[in-house]
Design an enzyme around this catalytic site. Structure first.
Site, PDB file in Angstrom:
ATOM      1  N   ASP A 287       0.856  -1.189   0.000  1.00  0.00           N
ATOM      2  CA  ASP A 287       0.000   0.000   0.000  1.00  0.00           C
ATOM      3  C   ASP A 287       0.899   1.248   0.000  1.00  0.00           C
ATOM      4  O   ASP A 287       2.081   1.178   0.351  1.00  0.00           O
ATOM      5  CB  ASP A 287      -0.886  -0.005   1.265  1.00  0.00           C
TER       6      ASP A 287
ATOM      7  N   TYR B 167     -15.146   6.807 -12.599  1.00  0.00           N
ATOM      8  CA  TYR B 167     -14.837   5.685 -11.696  1.00  0.00           C
ATOM      9  C   TYR B 167     -15.464   4.407 -12.251  1.00  0.00           C
ATOM     10  O   TYR B 167     -14.803   3.359 -12.327  1.00  0.00           O
ATOM     11  CB  TYR B 167     -15.382   6.000 -10.302  1.00  0.00           C
TER      12      TYR B 167
ATOM     13  N   LYS C 179     -13.781   0.751 -13.404  1.00  0.00           N
ATOM     14  CA  LYS C 179     -14.160  -0.531 -12.804  1.00  0.00           C
ATOM     15  C   LYS C 179     -14.732  -1.497 -13.843  1.00  0.00           C
ATOM     16  O   LYS C 179     -14.547  -2.710 -13.740  1.00  0.00           O
ATOM     17  CB  LYS C 179     -15.159  -0.293 -11.662  1.00  0.00           C
TER      18      LYS C 179
ATOM     19  N   THR D  96     -16.282   2.320   4.135  1.00  0.00           N
ATOM     20  CA  THR D  96     -14.824   2.489   4.220  1.00  0.00           C
ATOM     21  C   THR D  96     -14.494   3.972   4.027  1.00  0.00           C
ATOM     22  O   THR D  96     -15.390   4.785   3.759  1.00  0.00           O
ATOM     23  CB  THR D  96     -14.093   1.703   3.101  1.00  0.00           C
TER      24      THR D  96
HETATM   25  N1  LIG Z   1     -16.111   1.347  -0.428  1.00  0.00           N
HETATM   26  C1  LIG Z   1     -16.941   1.049  -1.423  1.00  0.00           C
HETATM   27  O1  LIG Z   1     -18.128   1.354  -1.405  1.00  0.00           O
HETATM   28  C2  LIG Z   1     -16.416   0.295  -2.612  1.00  0.00           C
HETATM   29  C3  LIG Z   1     -17.349  -0.300  -3.466  1.00  0.00           C
HETATM   30  C4  LIG Z   1     -16.882  -0.992  -4.565  1.00  0.00           C
HETATM   31  C5  LIG Z   1     -15.547  -1.105  -4.803  1.00  0.00           C
HETATM   32  N2  LIG Z   1     -14.656  -0.513  -3.946  1.00  0.00           N
HETATM   33  C6  LIG Z   1     -13.239  -0.674  -4.238  1.00  0.00           C
HETATM   34  O2  LIG Z   1     -12.636  -1.350  -3.158  1.00  0.00           O
HETATM   35  C7  LIG Z   1     -11.235  -1.089  -3.167  1.00  0.00           C
HETATM   36  C8  LIG Z   1     -10.779  -0.738  -1.772  1.00  0.00           C
HETATM   37  O3  LIG Z   1     -11.368   0.491  -1.401  1.00  0.00           O
HETATM   38  P1  LIG Z   1     -11.961   0.758   0.050  1.00  0.00           P
HETATM   39  O4  LIG Z   1     -13.390   1.016  -0.092  1.00  0.00           O
HETATM   40  O5  LIG Z   1     -11.499  -0.289   0.989  1.00  0.00           O
HETATM   41  O6  LIG Z   1     -11.300   2.180   0.373  1.00  0.00           O
HETATM   42  P2  LIG Z   1     -10.024   2.576   1.249  1.00  0.00           P
HETATM   43  O7  LIG Z   1      -9.754   3.985   0.879  1.00  0.00           O
HETATM   44  O8  LIG Z   1     -10.266   2.228   2.673  1.00  0.00           O
HETATM   45  O9  LIG Z   1      -8.858   1.629   0.720  1.00  0.00           O
HETATM   46  C9  LIG Z   1      -8.122   1.894  -0.435  1.00  0.00           C
HETATM   47  C10 LIG Z   1      -6.676   1.558  -0.165  1.00  0.00           C
HETATM   48  O10 LIG Z   1      -5.938   1.690  -1.390  1.00  0.00           O
HETATM   49  C11 LIG Z   1      -4.734   2.355  -1.091  1.00  0.00           C
HETATM   50  N3  LIG Z   1      -4.203   3.007  -2.297  1.00  0.00           N
HETATM   51  C12 LIG Z   1      -4.691   4.090  -2.940  1.00  0.00           C
HETATM   52  N4  LIG Z   1      -3.901   4.406  -3.977  1.00  0.00           N
HETATM   53  C13 LIG Z   1      -2.910   3.492  -3.996  1.00  0.00           C
HETATM   54  C14 LIG Z   1      -1.783   3.276  -4.831  1.00  0.00           C
HETATM   55  N5  LIG Z   1      -1.521   4.105  -5.867  1.00  0.00           N
HETATM   56  N6  LIG Z   1      -0.977   2.233  -4.591  1.00  0.00           N
HETATM   57  C15 LIG Z   1      -1.216   1.406  -3.531  1.00  0.00           C
HETATM   58  N7  LIG Z   1      -2.249   1.561  -2.698  1.00  0.00           N
HETATM   59  C16 LIG Z   1      -3.088   2.598  -2.930  1.00  0.00           C
HETATM   60  C17 LIG Z   1      -5.086   3.348   0.005  1.00  0.00           C
HETATM   61  O11 LIG Z   1      -3.940   3.796   0.717  1.00  0.00           O
HETATM   62  C18 LIG Z   1      -6.027   2.506   0.850  1.00  0.00           C
HETATM   63  O12 LIG Z   1      -5.340   1.766   1.831  1.00  0.00           O
HETATM   64  C19 LIG Z   1     -11.019   0.017  -4.195  1.00  0.00           C
HETATM   65  O13 LIG Z   1     -10.554  -0.555  -5.413  1.00  0.00           O
HETATM   66  C20 LIG Z   1     -12.418   0.580  -4.379  1.00  0.00           C
HETATM   67  O14 LIG Z   1     -12.574   1.195  -5.629  1.00  0.00           O
HETATM   68  C21 LIG Z   1     -15.052   0.174  -2.847  1.00  0.00           C
END
Ligand SMILES: NC(=O)c1ccc[n+]([C@@H]2O[C@H](COP(=O)([O-])OP(=O)(O)OC[C@H]3O[C@@H](n4cnc5c(N)ncnc54)[C@H](O)[C@@H]3O)[C@@H](O)[C@H]2O)c1
Length: 268
Positions: A37, A152, A156, A187
């Site tokens: 990360d 976004y 995806k 999150t």
């Molecule tokens: N939260 C939601 O509703 C949701 C829904 C669908 C998909 N997602 C996807 O789930 C995944 C995780 O997101 P989350 O919701 O846990 O949010 P989050 O912000 O808690 O986690 C995202 C993580 O990715 C890391 N990150 C960001 N840019 C980075 C990079 N360039 N290199 C390495 N790490 C990096 C951040 O530091 C963080 O730890 C993402 O791909 C997000 O698009 C989230």
């Protein structure tokens, strides 16, 4: 199929949210962890909690992806599972007024290149392990319209397309690949909108619920699947309708395209 009890996993974006929950769920099954990360503070803490290792990794950089894979092999001797999960949103950026090309570039670099580079970097190690499982975090917005953040959603949907197309070529190396497509999850990514969800009475999922679906996707052993994860629903692969094949002027079916194209056709 990967036996998680004796496996080694790499989780990108593992410092928080869904990635951290996935790392905890894997560790609970006995999987050894590499957390990758850009956030070293929280990443180190998650790694310490799970008796794993952390490496500062920006998934936009191929060499940093390779370094994370190398750490798995140098620490544990192998790599079996890769969860390519790092991602970000745009905060609802418009394609018209307010469009920020730099933010758009960053979005695609993290959400799509991060998965492409992650697969490319991990493949040699997965081959050396005799096969493995890749899970890429897409989103429900990879399967349906998200007018609030269409860029976004485009990033995806690209992940879903990549996963579906890679299933067959990766099968030659005994590697499965699946997309995780969660709806809104509580999150940091969704924190700015959490109040609006509460007011609307719409339940946010927990990261732990999404991680449980991620494990089900890996345990299921399928490939090319896009796992739909919604509040109150049993997580399962989304059933794509299928693309009708080409027809002749008389309505008869055409022969399919050359098999080298790996083109999938479904019922008309
Ligand atoms: N939260 C939601 O509703 C949701 C829904 C669908 C998909 N997602 C996807 O789930 C995944 C995780 O997101 P989350 O919701 O846990 O949010 P989050 O912000 O808690 O986690 C995202 C993580 O990715 C890391 N990150 C960001 N840019 C980075 C990079 N360039 N290199 C390495 N790490 C990096 C951040 O530091 C963080 O730890 C993402 O791909 C997000 O698009 C989230």
């Amino acid at each position: 199929m990967v036996q998680l009890e004796s496996a080694v996993a790499l989780v990108t974006g593992g410092s928080s949210g869904i990635g951290a929950a996935m790392a905890r769920a894997l560790a609970a099954r006995g999987t050894r962890l590499v957390i990758a990360d850009v956030d070293p503070e929280r990443g180190e803490a998650v790694a310490k909690e799970l008796d794993g290792v952390f490496i500062r990794t920006d998934v936009r950089d191929l060499e940093q992806n390779r370094a994370a894979v190398a750490l798995a092999e140098s620490t544990y001797g192998r790599l079996d599972v890769v969860h390519l999960n790092a991602g970000l949103g745009t905060g609802g950026m418009s394609i018209g007024e307010g469009f920020d090309p730099a933010l758009y570039r960053r979005l695609i670099d993290v959400n799509l290149d991060g998965v492409v580079f992650g697969v490319h970097a991990a493949l040699p190690a997965l081959r050396r392990a005799g096969g493995g499982a890749i899970l890429a975090t897409s989103s429900l917005s990879g399967l349906t319209a998200l007018a609030g953040d269409p860029l976004y959603a485009a990033s995806k949907a690209a992940v879903v397309g990549l996963v579906r197309g890679l299933a067959e070529p990766l099968s030659a190396d005994n590697v499965t690949i699946a997309a995780l497509c969660p709806g809104f999850t509580d999150t940091a990514l969704v924190a700015p909108m959490a109040e609006a969800f509460r007011e609307a009475g719409f339940p946010l999922m927990t990261a732990e619920e999404v991680a449980a679906a991620g494990l089900a996707a890996i345990d299921g052993g399928g490939s090319g699947e896009a796992w739909l994860v919604q509040p109150g629903r049993h997580a399962e692969p989304y059933r794509f309708r299928g693309v009708p094949g080409a027809a002749k002027p008389d309505g008869e079916h055409h022969a399919p395209p050359p098999t080298v194209m790996g083109w999938q056709e479904g019922p008309a």
